[in-house]
Scaffold this active site. Structure first.
Site, PDB file in Angstrom:
ATOM      1  N   CYS A  10       3.913  24.773  12.893  1.00 36.87           N
ATOM      2  CA  CYS A  10       1.825  24.722  12.549  1.00 36.87           C
ATOM      3  C   CYS A  10       2.687  24.037  10.897  1.00 36.87           C
ATOM      4  CB  CYS A  10       1.553  25.881  12.469  1.00 36.87           C
ATOM      5  SG  CYS A  10      -0.092  24.842  12.171  1.00 36.87           S
ATOM      6  N   ASP A  60       4.543  59.202   8.650  1.00 30.60           N
ATOM      7  CA  ASP A  60       5.686  58.247   8.295  1.00 30.60           C
ATOM      8  C   ASP A  60       6.079  59.387   7.271  1.00 30.60           C
ATOM      9  OD1 ASP A  60       3.539  56.314   9.404  1.00 30.60           O
ATOM     10  OD2 ASP A  60       2.857  55.839   7.582  1.00 30.60           O
ATOM     11  N   SER A  61       5.873  59.986   7.024  1.00 30.43           N
ATOM     12  CA  SER A  61       6.341  61.307   6.179  1.00 30.43           C
ATOM     13  C   SER A  61       7.117  61.804   6.861  1.00 30.43           C
ATOM     14  CB  SER A  61       5.476  61.851   5.201  1.00 30.43           C
ATOM     15  OG  SER A  61       4.731  62.757   5.513  1.00 30.43           O
ATOM     16  N   SER A  62       6.368  62.273   8.332  1.00 29.66           N
ATOM     17  CA  SER A  62       7.649  63.300   8.429  1.00 29.66           C
ATOM     18  C   SER A  62       8.369  62.715   9.606  1.00 29.66           C
ATOM     19  CB  SER A  62       6.833  63.512   9.746  1.00 29.66           C
ATOM     20  OG  SER A  62       5.630  64.265   9.360  1.00 29.66           O
ATOM     21  N   GLU A  93       2.914  32.389  18.366  1.00 34.11           N
ATOM     22  CA  GLU A  93       2.872  34.325  18.256  1.00 34.11           C
ATOM     23  C   GLU A  93       1.531  34.735  18.246  1.00 34.11           C
ATOM     24  OE1 GLU A  93       2.816  31.868  15.857  1.00 34.11           O
ATOM     25  OE2 GLU A  93       1.691  31.923  14.274  1.00 34.11           O
ATOM     26  N   HIS A 116       0.476  28.118  18.136  1.00 33.19           N
ATOM     27  CA  HIS A 116       1.381  29.302  17.544  1.00 33.19           C
ATOM     28  C   HIS A 116       1.834  29.942  18.020  1.00 33.19           C
ATOM     29  CE1 HIS A 116      -0.857  29.469  12.905  1.00 33.19           C
ATOM     30  NE2 HIS A 116      -1.805  28.525  13.748  1.00 33.19           N
ATOM     31  N   SER A 144       3.113  64.959   3.905  1.00 32.17           N
ATOM     32  CA  SER A 144       2.042  64.842   4.128  1.00 32.17           C
ATOM     33  C   SER A 144       0.965  65.683   5.157  1.00 32.17           C
ATOM     34  CB  SER A 144       1.257  63.343   4.342  1.00 32.17           C
ATOM     35  OG  SER A 144       1.664  62.354   5.538  1.00 32.17           O
ATOM     36  N   GLY A 145       1.370  65.575   6.624  1.00 32.87           N
ATOM     37  CA  GLY A 145       1.282  66.144   7.723  1.00 32.87           C
ATOM     38  C   GLY A 145       1.297  64.702   8.612  1.00 32.87           C
ATOM     39  N   GLY A 146       1.649  63.373   7.714  1.00 31.59           N
ATOM     40  CA  GLY A 146       1.776  62.514   9.140  1.00 31.59           C
ATOM     41  C   GLY A 146       3.194  61.666   9.974  1.00 31.59           C
TER      42      GLY A 146
END
Ligand code: XMP
Length: 509
Positions: free
Chosen positions: A79, A225-227, A169, A167, A221-223
């Site tokens: 584009c 990503d951190s796990s 994508e 586009h 954090s229990g989430g």
């Protein structure tokens, strides 16, 4: 060295999608601002120029120096990129006369072109531009056209330079994935071997050589990503990683104990810190949502700092930062206004003097999940709904108290438990229970009641930026409402939130 494709971002809303499409082909790519210097190295197998809200004819149109790229590396211009090359290398770009937004049918003129290998002729593509390429740049030939756009795609002879006006994508470009695949595989010669397993293997090695014998601390954090970050680091450096999981008193029912337990089962070296009193004290009398976030953020830093000082030789702070948090987006309309300050982005203060390690900073959320699965983390943890850092603190509207938290926890337990039992949990991106600071009149038995209202929220989303409410079955809502009112003391009314984001947000504060 991992092979990679560089995507130069000119500010298009679709740039991240280009990245996503390449990652789906197991090709590693990085999105960098168009004016970023020093990013070309041997690992770069090809370059993509994104679209942009600008016209190449604007005075302030973003400019890129292509001296080391065009004719030297495989290049795909999308584009604005396609118009930029035309405009800069002897072609001409003018305002469009015909409407060039939305669907169009692409006729391929050069079927032998490597970009079109296996691409069906006359497929639908998606256009979104106000300018048109009236004259091609020097040495270029048209390779595809639509009814309204003659120069819909071109290539430059003697170079591996390709340009497409549409586009590839976006979802509505039917053969878009194939065209991008052809570019990265056939033209750039990528192997497509960037898988969760290869990511884990190379990251573990990198972490080992980077960290050596020093100690790392990480706030869980229990989430997801951190796990995942913790398990990855644990695989790399074992006991040299110490994780800290803070109970801020704003977690869901039994969450602290069960999450701590599951971390220990995963073999993580984790310290649990019950700091709920400190958080609740800091929240006394605070009603403004942003002030609540700041108060929670500050106590978290204090607690984390205190705990980390007890760990000898801690030299590194690991964080579960992921790619959408770090992409340096090109600001096209000036800095966007802060709607809510998400305190977990931005991390900890400088005075902690720790070096930062972020093993997931190149991954999108679903890639973090794939890596987590490949690391053997349970599906229950991997598919957990997002939960905000300030937790129930921003779901008790207005001032937070122990009593209100207790009511909210019980109601939330019924709602989330109900979603799980009825197989709806995985169909929802995020579900939340909110305690409104409103009392209303009800009647239970023969008695008049005057109690709180609970709002239920369930949304679908991909990244939390936009969201829609979920059409949960009426029978399900009826049962949850009934259970909450019957079982949770202090609640006599339940409502369901049917707002989308925008204009609402997911959380109520
Ligand atoms: P909103 O309410 O802005 O939420 O539509 C979008 C996503 O972000 C989460 N959220 C937060 N996460 N700290 C966090 O870690 C916060 O202060 C915060 N506020 C909102 C929200 O749960 C949703 O997933």
């Amino acid at each position: 060295m991992t092979e990679k494709i560089l995507i130069f971002d000119f500010g298009s809303q679709f740039t991240q999608l280009i990245g996503r499409r390449l990652r789906e082909l197991n090709v590693y790519c990085e999105i960098v601002p168009f004016n970023k210097k020093g990013v070309l190295d041997e690992s770069v197998k090809g370059v993509i120029l994104s679209g942009s809200p600008f016209s190449v004819r604007d005075e302030k149109a973003p400019q890129i120096d292509l001296t080391d790229i065009k004719g030297k590396l495989p290049l795909l211009a999308v584009c604005y990129g396609a118009q930029y090359i035309a405009h800069s290398f002897g072609g001409e770009v003018n305002p469009s006369i015909a409407r060039e937004y939305g669907r169009a049918i692409l006729s391929i003129n050069a079927p032998e072109c490597p970009l079109f290998k296996g691409v069906k002729d006359r497929s639908q593509v998606w256009m979104s531009h106000g300018d048109t390429i009236a004259d091609l740049p020097d040495g270029a030939e048209v390779i595809a056209s639509t009814a309204d756009v003659h120069n819909a795609a071109y290539r430059i002879e003697g170079e591996e330079t390709y340009a497409v006006q549409f586009h590839p994508e976006v979802f509505h470009s039917e053969e878009g994935p194939k065209i991008l695949e052809n570019f990265v595989m056939n033209v750039c010669g990528c192997k497509g071997d960037w898988t969760p397993d290869s990511f884990i293997e190379s990251t573990v090695q990198e972490l080992r050589s980077k960290i050596g014998e020093e100690r790392v601390i990480l706030g869980l954090s229990g989430g997801v990503d951190s796990s995942v970050a913790a398990v990855l680091l644990n695989k790399a450096i074992g006991d040299k990683l110490t994780c800290i999981f803070v109970d801020n008193g704003l977690l869901r029912k039994c969450e602290y104990e069960s999450v701590l337990d599951s971390y220990r089962h995963m073999g993580l070296n984790v310290i649990g810190v019950d700091a709920s009193d400190k958080f609740l004290d800091a929240l006394k009398g605070v009603t403004d949502p942003e002030k609540k976030r700041k108060a929670i953020g500050k106590v978290f830093i204090d607690v984390f700092d205190e705990e980390s000082h007890k760990i000898e030789n801690a030299k590194w702070l690991a964080q579960g930062t992921i790619y959408p948090d770090v992409i340096e987006s090109v600001s096209v309309n000036g800095p966007s206004a802060t709607i809510k300050s998400h305190h977990n982005v931005g991390g900890l203060p400088d005075y902690m003097k720790l070096k930062v390690v972020e093993p997931l900073r190149s991954l999108f959320k679903d890639e973090v999940r794939r890596v987590g699965r490949a690391l053997g983390i349970s599906n229950e943890l991997i598919s957990r709904h997002p939960f905000p850092g300030p937790g129930l603190g921003i779901r008790v509207l207005g001032e937070v108290s122990r009593e209100k938290l207790e009511i909210l926890r019980e109601a939330d337990h019924i709602f989330i438990g109900g979603l799980r039992e009825s197989g709806l949990y995985d169909k929802v991106w995020q579900a939340a229970t909110i305690l409104l600071p409103v009392r209303s009149v009800g009647v239970m038995g023969d008695e008049r009641t005057y109690e709180y209202t609970i709002a239920l929220r369930a949304v679908t989303s991909t990244d939390g930026m936009t969201a829609d409410w979920v059409h949960l079955p009426y029978e399900f809502l009826a049962k949850v409402s009934n259970d909450i009112i019957n079982k949770v003391r202090g609640v006599n009314r339940v409502v369901y939130d049917i707002s989308s984001k925008p204009p609402s947000t997911i959380e109520w504060e």
